[in-house]
Design a protein around this motif. Structure first.
Motif, mmCIF file in Angstrom:
data_model
loop_
_atom_site.group_PDB
_atom_site.id
_atom_site.type_symbol
_atom_site.label_atom_id
_atom_site.label_comp_id
_atom_site.label_asym_id
_atom_site.label_seq_id
_atom_site.Cartn_x
_atom_site.Cartn_y
_atom_site.Cartn_z
ATOM 1 N N VAL A 147 -9.491 20.653 48.718
ATOM 2 C CA VAL A 147 -8.232 21.320 49.054
ATOM 3 C C VAL A 147 -7.125 20.286 49.269
ATOM 4 C CG1 VAL A 147 -7.054 22.713 50.817
ATOM 5 C CG2 VAL A 147 -9.344 23.364 50.012
ATOM 6 N N ALA A 148 -7.473 19.137 49.867
ATOM 7 C CA ALA A 148 -6.486 18.078 50.124
ATOM 8 C C ALA A 148 -6.156 17.255 48.886
ATOM 9 C CB ALA A 148 -7.003 17.161 51.226
ATOM 10 N N GLY A 149 -6.919 17.448 47.803
ATOM 11 C CA GLY A 149 -6.653 16.704 46.576
ATOM 12 C C GLY A 149 -7.299 15.338 46.532
ATOM 13 N N GLN A 150 -8.188 15.035 47.477
ATOM 14 C CA GLN A 150 -8.877 13.748 47.460
ATOM 15 C C GLN A 150 -9.919 13.686 46.343
ATOM 16 O OE1 GLN A 150 -7.882 11.236 49.564
ATOM 17 N NE2 GLN A 150 -6.314 12.749 50.101
ATOM 18 N N VAL A 151 -10.495 14.833 46.001
ATOM 19 C CA VAL A 151 -11.359 14.979 44.826
ATOM 20 C C VAL A 151 -10.754 16.105 43.996
ATOM 21 C CG1 VAL A 151 -13.489 14.082 45.862
ATOM 22 C CG2 VAL A 151 -12.891 16.498 46.148
ATOM 23 N N GLN A 152 -11.149 16.188 42.715
ATOM 24 C CA GLN A 152 -10.396 17.061 41.817
ATOM 25 C C GLN A 152 -11.095 18.361 41.394
ATOM 26 O OE1 GLN A 152 -10.401 13.425 41.208
ATOM 27 N NE2 GLN A 152 -8.640 13.683 42.566
ATOM 28 N N PHE A 153 -12.417 18.386 41.403
ATOM 29 C CA PHE A 153 -13.101 19.636 41.053
ATOM 30 C C PHE A 153 -14.434 19.696 41.782
ATOM 31 C CE2 PHE A 153 -15.381 16.869 38.194
ATOM 32 C CZ PHE A 153 -16.600 17.495 37.931
ATOM 33 N N SER A 154 -15.046 20.884 41.772
ATOM 34 C CA SER A 154 -16.278 21.063 42.532
ATOM 35 C C SER A 154 -17.058 22.263 42.019
ATOM 36 C CB SER A 154 -15.947 21.273 44.016
ATOM 37 O OG SER A 154 -17.115 21.557 44.767
ATOM 38 N N LEU A 155 -18.356 22.272 42.310
ATOM 39 C CA LEU A 155 -19.179 23.472 42.171
ATOM 40 C C LEU A 155 -19.552 23.905 43.574
ATOM 41 C CD1 LEU A 155 -21.568 22.616 39.184
ATOM 42 C CD2 LEU A 155 -19.621 24.180 39.171
ATOM 43 N N ASN A 156 -19.238 25.153 43.913
ATOM 44 C CA ASN A 156 -19.475 25.609 45.280
ATOM 45 C C ASN A 156 -19.757 27.107 45.299
ATOM 46 O OD1 ASN A 156 -19.523 24.630 48.062
ATOM 47 N ND2 ASN A 156 -17.837 26.045 48.406
ATOM 48 N N ASN A 157 -20.146 27.602 46.465
ATOM 49 C CA ASN A 157 -20.416 29.020 46.630
ATOM 50 C C ASN A 157 -19.166 29.851 46.301
ATOM 51 O OD1 ASN A 157 -20.318 31.557 48.446
ATOM 52 N ND2 ASN A 157 -22.489 31.012 48.410
ATOM 53 N N PRO A 158 -19.288 30.853 45.415
ATOM 54 C CA PRO A 158 -18.106 31.616 45.025
ATOM 55 C C PRO A 158 -17.484 32.418 46.160
ATOM 56 C CG PRO A 158 -20.084 32.455 43.918
ATOM 57 C CD PRO A 158 -20.485 31.228 44.662
ATOM 58 N N LEU A 159 -18.322 32.967 47.048
ATOM 59 C CA LEU A 159 -17.796 33.816 48.112
ATOM 60 C C LEU A 159 -16.943 33.022 49.092
ATOM 61 C CD1 LEU A 159 -17.805 36.720 49.190
ATOM 62 C CD2 LEU A 159 -19.706 36.062 50.665
ATOM 63 N N THR A 160 -17.424 31.835 49.495
ATOM 64 C CA THR A 160 -16.655 31.022 50.436
ATOM 65 C C THR A 160 -15.422 30.413 49.770
ATOM 66 O OG1 THR A 160 -18.061 29.097 49.956
ATOM 67 C CG2 THR A 160 -18.681 30.462 51.834
ATOM 68 N N SER A 161 -15.442 30.310 48.445
ATOM 69 C CA SER A 161 -14.308 29.733 47.721
ATOM 70 C C SER A 161 -13.203 30.749 47.459
ATOM 71 C CB SER A 161 -14.778 29.172 46.370
ATOM 72 O OG SER A 161 -15.880 28.309 46.514
ATOM 73 N N LEU A 162 -13.572 32.027 47.452
ATOM 74 C CA LEU A 162 -12.626 33.069 47.061
ATOM 75 C C LEU A 162 -11.377 33.116 47.932
ATOM 76 C CD1 LEU A 162 -12.331 35.183 44.873
ATOM 77 C CD2 LEU A 162 -13.562 36.808 46.331
ATOM 78 N N PRO A 163 -11.478 33.072 49.269
ATOM 79 C CA PRO A 163 -10.253 33.100 50.078
ATOM 80 C C PRO A 163 -9.322 31.925 49.794
ATOM 81 C CG PRO A 163 -12.181 33.554 51.442
ATOM 82 C CD PRO A 163 -12.688 33.095 50.108
ATOM 83 N N LEU A 164 -9.893 30.748 49.540
ATOM 84 C CA LEU A 164 -9.069 29.573 49.226
ATOM 85 C C LEU A 164 -8.376 29.742 47.881
ATOM 86 C CD1 LEU A 164 -11.572 26.808 50.408
ATOM 87 C CD2 LEU A 164 -9.439 27.471 51.538
ATOM 88 N N ALA A 165 -9.076 30.372 46.939
ATOM 89 C CA ALA A 165 -8.473 30.618 45.621
ATOM 90 C C ALA A 165 -7.348 31.643 45.733
ATOM 91 C CB ALA A 165 -9.541 31.093 44.644
ATOM 92 N N ARG A 166 -7.575 32.690 46.510
ATOM 93 C CA ARG A 166 -6.543 33.730 46.679
ATOM 94 C C ARG A 166 -5.314 33.191 47.403
ATOM 95 N NH1 ARG A 166 -10.853 38.541 48.243
ATOM 96 N NH2 ARG A 166 -11.224 39.243 46.090
ATOM 97 N N ALA A 167 -5.536 32.171 48.247
ATOM 98 C CA ALA A 167 -4.412 31.557 48.964
ATOM 99 C C ALA A 167 -3.708 30.502 48.119
ATOM 100 C CB ALA A 167 -4.906 30.930 50.260
#
Length: 347
Positions: free
Chosen positions: A216-236
């Motif tokens: 989220v801070a941009g220190q790394v550029q991509f990731s594979l992670n749990n979709p459910l926990t990622s969804l709120p961050l994507a919607r924001a």
């Protein structure tokens, strides 16, 4: 006990070799004892379950695997007529809990509900205190839980294809976090790197939370992670969802393509599955699988799992055994290619 009795009879026969009557007695006794194991093992299958069933979860209480166990247990308790006790035994990358089940009596009353880590550990660790193919038998895959492919919004990418092209254009520059060397999301990117011919930079963390925070801070550029926990961050708008990593689209995110639509044959995730100790009668494994499948089909269970970003499975023991063997082979090749190996599992 049987082996002891046979040895006693054998010594008796040697001492009384000249006595034909004694030899006939010994022969009949040994024949009866050799038939005993079939009877001994047939009886538990017929009266299973005869007591409470202990389900060892090699993760802390409250986590996704624990939640899966507690989601299906009420229906199974009702069908089997016995209590199911969830026993959380976290530690050593699931090795502690797995060894407990590997050493348990093969009567179906001690089970392991674990994740895809069980298919990674034999390749990642140089030595384990058990052999997963000898000491465990697959009962059923309970759920499929693919990862979400995420990117920081600053990257000029909208699809998995865009991201892969960007990484190829900047070898050794685009970074991704993981939960640690040999973890599921680490090896999932290693597999993707091999199939898609990319060279990203691995940044290991002690868990997922800090890795996502740095994404989220941009220190790394991509990731594979749990979709459910990622969804709120994507919607924001803090992260960008590009794809999921199963072989089919996730019902919760059906608009998102799979990575396999860009990289044919690619599949990764953190599936949950049920195992029994090696030697457990097939009749018991089949009964357990049948009750898991029935529990997963119950609308309240199925809907809860789908809303949680996972896909109910409930495969037969034979189907899951074939899938598990394929997973073991896939990750063995992935680990070998990446030259990853940790010493003895610390328990």
């Amino acid at each position: 006990m049987t082996i002891f009795n046979i040895s006693v009879l054998y010594r008796f026969a040697c001492n009384a070799a000249c006595d034909c009557a004694a030899l006939r007695i010994v022969t009949l006794g040994i024949s009866a004892l050799l038939l005993l194991p079939a009877t001994v093992f047939a009886q538990p299958a017929a009266r299973f379950p005869s007591k409470a069933i202990r389900v060892v979860v090699p993760y802390p209480a409250g986590g996704p695997t624990d939640t899966t166990a507690r989601s299906i247990s009420p229906r199974m308790i009702e069908a089997l007529g016995q209590q199911m006790i969830v026993d959380n035994r976290a530690g050593a990358s699931t090795v502690i809990g797995t060894e407990i089940v590997a050493r348990a009596p093969p009567d179906g009353h001690t089970l392991l509900l674990t994740t895809s880590t069980v298919s990674l550990n034999p390749s990642v660790f140089k030595k384990l205190p058990y052999d997963v193919e000898r000491d465990l038998i697959p009962v059923t895959q309970v759920i499929a839980s693919p990862f979400a492919l995420l990117a920081h919004p600053s990257l000029p990418v909208r699809t998995a294809s865009d991201l892969l092209a960007l990484i190829r254009s900047k070898p050794g520059q685009i970074m991704y976090p993981s939960s640690g060397v040999g973890s599921a999301n680490h090896l999932a990117v290693v597999l993707l790197s091999r199939l898609a011919k990319i060279e990203p930079v691995h940044v290991p963390y002690k868990g997922t939370a800090q890795g996502i925070a740095d994404l989220v801070a941009g220190q790394v550029q991509f990731s594979l992670n749990n979709p459910l926990t990622s969804l709120p961050l994507a919607r924001a708008g803090k992260l960008r969802l590009l794809a999921t990593t199963g072989l089919k689209r996730l019902p919760l995110l059906s608009e998102l393509p799979t990575v396999s639509e860009t990289v044919p044959g690619y599949e990764s995730g953190n599936w949950h599955a049920l195992f029994a100790p090696g030697g457990t009668p097939k009749e018991i494994a089949t009964r357990l699988q049948h009750e898991v499948a029935r529990a997963l089909a119950a609308p309240e269970v199925r809907n809860k799992l789908l809303e949680g970003g996972v896909d109910p499975v409930g495969s037969t023991p034979d189907e899951f055994a074939a899938y598990f063997r394929a997973e073991l082979a896939k990750w063995a090749q992935t680990v070998k290619t990446a030259k990853i190996q940790i010493g003895r599992a610390h328990v």
